[in-house]
Motif scaffolding. Structure first.
Motif, mmCIF file in Angstrom:
data_model
loop_
_atom_site.group_PDB
_atom_site.id
_atom_site.type_symbol
_atom_site.label_atom_id
_atom_site.label_comp_id
_atom_site.label_asym_id
_atom_site.label_seq_id
_atom_site.Cartn_x
_atom_site.Cartn_y
_atom_site.Cartn_z
ATOM 1 N N SER A 1 -2.270 8.203 4.075
ATOM 2 C CA SER A 1 -1.616 7.130 4.836
ATOM 3 C C SER A 1 -2.589 6.492 5.822
ATOM 4 N N ALA A 2 -3.364 7.302 6.502
ATOM 5 C CA ALA A 2 -4.346 6.776 7.460
ATOM 6 C C ALA A 2 -5.397 5.928 6.749
ATOM 7 N N ALA A 3 -5.839 6.374 5.575
ATOM 8 C CA ALA A 3 -6.838 5.613 4.818
ATOM 9 C C ALA A 3 -6.268 4.257 4.386
ATOM 10 N N LEU A 4 -5.015 4.235 3.955
ATOM 11 C CA LEU A 4 -4.395 2.972 3.561
ATOM 12 C C LEU A 4 -4.245 2.025 4.754
ATOM 13 N N VAL A 5 -3.893 2.574 5.894
ATOM 14 C CA VAL A 5 -3.763 1.744 7.099
ATOM 15 C C VAL A 5 -5.126 1.197 7.517
ATOM 16 N N VAL A 6 -6.170 2.008 7.401
ATOM 17 C CA VAL A 6 -7.530 1.546 7.733
ATOM 18 C C VAL A 6 -7.921 0.381 6.826
ATOM 19 N N VAL A 7 -7.672 0.515 5.534
ATOM 20 C CA VAL A 7 -7.993 -0.573 4.600
ATOM 21 C C VAL A 7 -7.204 -1.826 4.961
ATOM 22 N N PHE A 8 -5.924 -1.653 5.239
ATOM 23 C CA PHE A 8 -5.077 -2.793 5.625
ATOM 24 C C PHE A 8 -5.615 -3.458 6.890
ATOM 25 N N LEU A 9 -5.985 -2.672 7.892
ATOM 26 C CA LEU A 9 -6.520 -3.228 9.142
ATOM 27 C C LEU A 9 -7.835 -3.963 8.919
#
Length: 129
Positions: free
Chosen positions: A66-74
């Motif tokens: 989840s954190a990795a997906l949020v980082v990519v989104f950001l």
């Protein structure tokens, strides 16, 4: 090995929070939107990425994913949002300057159309004469 991962996680979290605090202070201190875009980028960029990278210390796959997906989104949306905000502020500033210019021209045109005041009116306005 777990202790090292915990220390790295805490260090990343603290560094991210420090950057977020510095960015927030800069955001509150800057006078206009063009100056505020830089500290806002510091908050949404490196600060949040470091905080989310600290999720690795949890050693739970779903949290890390989840954190990795949020980082990519950001990383995708933050520059786009900053550009859109700056573009809108620039257009707003240009529109405001154009309205002020038109108002000055209108005021000057009204001043040319008016008749000059009579001599009696000038003395009433300025009794020193």
């Amino acid at each position: 090995m777990e202790a090292v991962l915990d220390v790295v996680g805490v260090a990343l979290l603290m560094l991210g929070l420090l950057l977020a605090t510095i960015g927030l202070y800069g955001l509150l201190r800057m006078p206009e939107i063009f100056h505020q875009v830089h500290p806002a980028g510091l908050i949404t960029g490196p600060a949040l990425v470091l905080i989310l990278l600290a999720a690795v210390a949890t050693r739970q796959a779903e949290i890390i994913t989840s954190a990795a997906l949020v980082v990519v989104f950001l990383l995708i949306t933050s520059p786009l949002a900053a550009h859109a905000i700056a573009q809108a502020a620039k257009q707003r500033r240009e529109r405001r300057h154009e309205e002020e210019r038109l108002e000055r021209v209108r005021d000057e045109a009204e001043g040319l159309d008016a008749e000059p005041p009579a001599a009696d009116e000038e003395q009433e306005r300025d009794p020193a004469r």
